[in-house]
Design an enzyme around this catalytic site. Structure first.
Site, short mmCIF file in Angstrom:
data_model
loop_
_atom_site.label_atom_id
_atom_site.label_comp_id
_atom_site.label_asym_id
_atom_site.label_seq_id
_atom_site.Cartn_x
_atom_site.Cartn_y
_atom_site.Cartn_z
N GLU A 96 -31.12 31.44 -40.32
CA GLU A 96 -29.97 32.30 -40.66
C GLU A 96 -29.80 32.40 -41.96
OE1 GLU A 96 -29.98 32.45 -37.18
OE2 GLU A 96 -28.59 33.27 -38.19
N PRO A 105 -30.03 40.61 -46.25
CA PRO A 105 -28.93 41.83 -45.94
C PRO A 105 -27.74 41.87 -46.99
CG PRO A 105 -29.37 40.30 -43.96
CD PRO A 105 -29.79 39.62 -44.99
N ASP A 107 -44.40 61.43 -54.38
CA ASP A 107 -43.39 61.25 -53.28
C ASP A 107 -42.15 62.02 -53.32
OD1 ASP A 107 -45.21 59.89 -51.77
OD2 ASP A 107 -44.33 57.84 -52.29
N ARG A 157 -47.79 52.03 -54.44
CA ARG A 157 -48.06 53.07 -54.07
C ARG A 157 -47.65 53.68 -55.73
NH1 ARG A 157 -48.50 56.07 -49.71
NH2 ARG A 157 -47.27 57.87 -50.56
#
Ligand code: 4FD
Length: 246
Positions: free
Chosen positions: A116, A89, A169, A154
């Site tokens: 964590e 994160p 895309d 991809r």
């Protein structure tokens, strides 16, 4: 494209190696996915892979030695100079340009943390880049790592059929995708827009560009900040907004 994955749950990656487009890419040898489990690098009776955080606080961290040894083994098997990316994160936001960069690298080692997180010294010394798929916390870095594997795969020539490549895309063009329709022509009285049924491919292409521009303007104006527009594209956006009474 060579992927090295450091994870306590290697079997999770069957989600990309055993299904769909990425499965066929593995079978065709267009991508390789190698997993390295820190638990295989433990030497204590209980195969301990987590450790308590100094300074107290809830939860555990990845134990340094098994994680470091797993990363080292991945480096030994990876092409020389392969970079190490940790899903976290605290990382840089994954977007099309980062996916493109990873593809250009040709190989990558992805560290999927659990608990964590990871000791800061491992991050500083072993990890080249932290990457996040969004501002939320997950139970592990495996799902974010699979997002990277799928998105980067991809871009590998031969992974997508020519049809899909032709559709390119939308994020590659920096725009959201236009609305799409398939049978039946009316769903609960909701008809497919006549323009899409008219068979005039130039008009349909133009309508699709207008929809992509208009929707991006409405939903993700941030994507348009660095884009330059032709006069024609500006007119399409103006018409789109007028048609929607905006
Ligand atoms: N938003 C993301 O990309 C993401 C990545 C991993 C994760 N959880 C595992 C973990 C937590 C803290 C430090 C390192 C790994 N949650 C969310």
């Amino acid at each position: 494209m060579w992927f090295g994955i450091v994870s306590l749950f290697p079997q999770m990656f069957s989600a990309v190696t055993a299904y769909g487009v990425t499965r066929r890419a593995c079978e065709k040898g267009l991508i390789e996915v190698h997993t390295y489990n820190p638990r295989d690098y433990t030497y204590d009776k209980y195969k301990t892979v987590d450790d308590k955080p100094y300074g107290g606080g809830p939860g555990m961290l990845m134990k340094v030695q098994p994680l470091t040894d797993a990363i080292s083994q991945a480096r030994r098997e990876a092409p020389v100079g392969t970079k190490v990316v940790c899903m976290s994160p605290q990382g840089a936001r994954l977007d099309h340009s980062l996916v493109t960069k990873f593809h250009e690298w040709g190989s990558i080692i992805l560290v999927a943390g659990r608990y964590e997180g990871i000791d800061e010294r491992v991050l500083q010394k072993q990890v080249d880049l932290e990457v996040s798929i969004g501002d939320y916390v997950l139970s592990g870095g495996e799902l974010p790592a699979m997002c990277v594997i799928d998105a980067v795969s991809r871009m590998v020539p031969g992974v997508l059929g020519d049809i899909q490549n032709a559709q390119e895309d939308s994020f590659a063009k920096g725009l959201l995708h236009f609305p799409q329709y398939t049978r039946p022509e009316a769903v609960d009285g909701d008809k497919v827009p006549d323009i899409v049924l008219c068979g005039d491919h130039a008009k349909i292409r133009r309508w699709r560009l207008q929809q992509a521009l208009g929707r991006t303007y409405e939903r993700r104006p941030d994507l348009l900040r660095s884009r330059t527009f032709s006069d024609d594209e500006l007119m399409l956006i103006v018409d789109y907004l007028r048609d929607k009474g905006l």
